[in-house]
Write a protein that holds these residues in place. Structure first.
Motif, short mmCIF file in Angstrom:
data_model
loop_
_atom_site.label_atom_id
_atom_site.label_comp_id
_atom_site.label_asym_id
_atom_site.label_seq_id
_atom_site.Cartn_x
_atom_site.Cartn_y
_atom_site.Cartn_z
N UNK A 108 0.96 -1.00 -0.05
CA UNK A 108 0.07 -0.10 0.00
C UNK A 108 0.96 1.17 0.06
N UNK A 109 0.36 2.13 -0.83
CA UNK A 109 1.46 3.32 -1.03
C UNK A 109 0.52 4.59 -1.03
N UNK A 110 0.89 5.62 -0.23
CA UNK A 110 0.15 6.77 0.06
C UNK A 110 0.78 8.08 -0.11
N UNK A 111 0.42 9.09 -0.33
CA UNK A 111 1.04 10.61 -0.42
C UNK A 111 0.17 11.47 0.61
N UNK A 112 -0.68 10.99 1.23
CA UNK A 112 -1.30 11.69 2.09
C UNK A 112 -0.48 12.18 3.34
N UNK A 113 -0.56 13.61 3.50
CA UNK A 113 0.33 14.06 4.40
C UNK A 113 0.08 13.73 5.81
N UNK A 114 -1.22 13.50 6.27
CA UNK A 114 -1.55 13.21 7.74
C UNK A 114 -1.11 11.67 7.62
N UNK A 115 -1.41 10.53 6.97
CA UNK A 115 -0.92 9.39 6.94
C UNK A 115 0.51 9.26 6.97
N UNK A 116 1.12 10.17 6.33
CA UNK A 116 2.65 9.97 6.32
C UNK A 116 3.31 10.39 7.76
N UNK A 117 2.48 11.34 8.40
CA UNK A 117 2.66 11.64 9.63
C UNK A 117 2.77 10.38 10.42
N UNK A 118 1.45 9.86 10.57
CA UNK A 118 1.19 8.80 11.59
C UNK A 118 2.00 7.41 11.16
N UNK A 119 2.04 7.19 9.99
CA UNK A 119 3.20 6.06 9.57
C UNK A 119 4.78 6.27 10.19
N UNK A 120 5.03 7.57 9.99
CA UNK A 120 6.30 7.84 10.41
C UNK A 120 6.61 7.69 11.95
N UNK A 121 5.34 7.81 12.67
CA UNK A 121 5.47 7.65 14.21
C UNK A 121 5.49 6.07 14.35
N UNK A 122 4.84 5.42 13.74
CA UNK A 122 4.68 3.91 13.94
C UNK A 122 6.10 3.34 13.61
N UNK A 123 6.45 3.74 12.40
CA UNK A 123 7.98 3.47 11.97
C UNK A 123 8.95 3.58 13.21
N UNK A 124 8.95 4.61 13.78
CA UNK A 124 10.01 5.31 14.79
C UNK A 124 9.57 4.18 16.01
N UNK A 125 8.34 3.96 16.34
CA UNK A 125 8.22 3.08 17.49
C UNK A 125 8.81 1.73 17.18
N UNK A 126 8.60 1.08 15.89
CA UNK A 126 8.96 -0.20 15.45
C UNK A 126 10.42 -0.19 15.56
N UNK A 127 11.01 0.83 15.01
CA UNK A 127 12.60 0.75 14.98
C UNK A 127 13.23 0.83 16.19
N UNK A 128 12.77 1.51 17.13
CA UNK A 128 13.17 1.57 18.54
C UNK A 128 13.22 0.13 19.24
N UNK A 129 12.17 -0.66 19.11
CA UNK A 129 12.12 -1.85 19.75
C UNK A 129 10.95 -2.88 18.87
N UNK A 130 11.61 -3.47 17.71
CA UNK A 130 10.82 -4.18 16.93
C UNK A 130 10.10 -5.50 17.55
#
Length: 150
Positions: A108-130
């Protein structure tokens, strides 16, 4: 005076009955039936980083964020300036490049700014402790995926 005391006693009785009902023990999670299975969630930050590197090679993509959970890839992109005029073709190119690299995955791919921000937050949480990501992340990711158009 007698009426007042009677009403007061009735009121106290009602309050005590309602209060006792609120203190009833709640069901604990271990009370669930054994037939309910908890689905194991696995994140793959290494694959997500590999995908981000590939996305950066696409002309017009300024930034990207990617989360890989089980067999699902969720990607969000930022497109620069005049490249926004060909946003649809850039999204399709990103989708195809990811799909070619990972044929067994749902992409799934999006260019929506709000979804980008939400996905970035999840990415950071997962990178910190997968291995110990917060338990609400799969639900958040599912909601983001539902909101994506492609």
């Amino acid at each position: 005076m007698m009426r007042f005391l009677l009403k007061l006693n009735i009121l106290l009785l009602v309050i005590s009955l309602v209060g006792c009902g609120l203190n009833s023990p709640a069901k604990k999670p271990q009370d669930q039936s054994p037939n309910q299975q908890i689905k194991q969630v696995q994140f793959d930050p290494q694959l997500a980083n590999d995908i981000k590197k590939q996305i950066k090679t696409i002309n017009g993509v300024k930034d990207s964020t990617v989360v890989v959970m089980n067999k699902e890839i969720s990607a969000a992109i930022k497109v620069t300036g005049f490249h926004r005029f060909r946003l649809k073709s850039i999204k399709e190119e990103v989708h195809q490049k990811i799909k070619d690299m990972n044929k067994d995955y749902t992409v799934r791919v999006t260019s929506d700014k709000k979804l980008f921000k939400q996905l970035r937050q999840i990415e950071k949480q997962v990178e910190a402790s997968p291995q110990k990501a917060p338990p609400d992340i799969p639900l958040q990711l599912h909601k983001i995926n539902e909101d994506m158009q492609g």
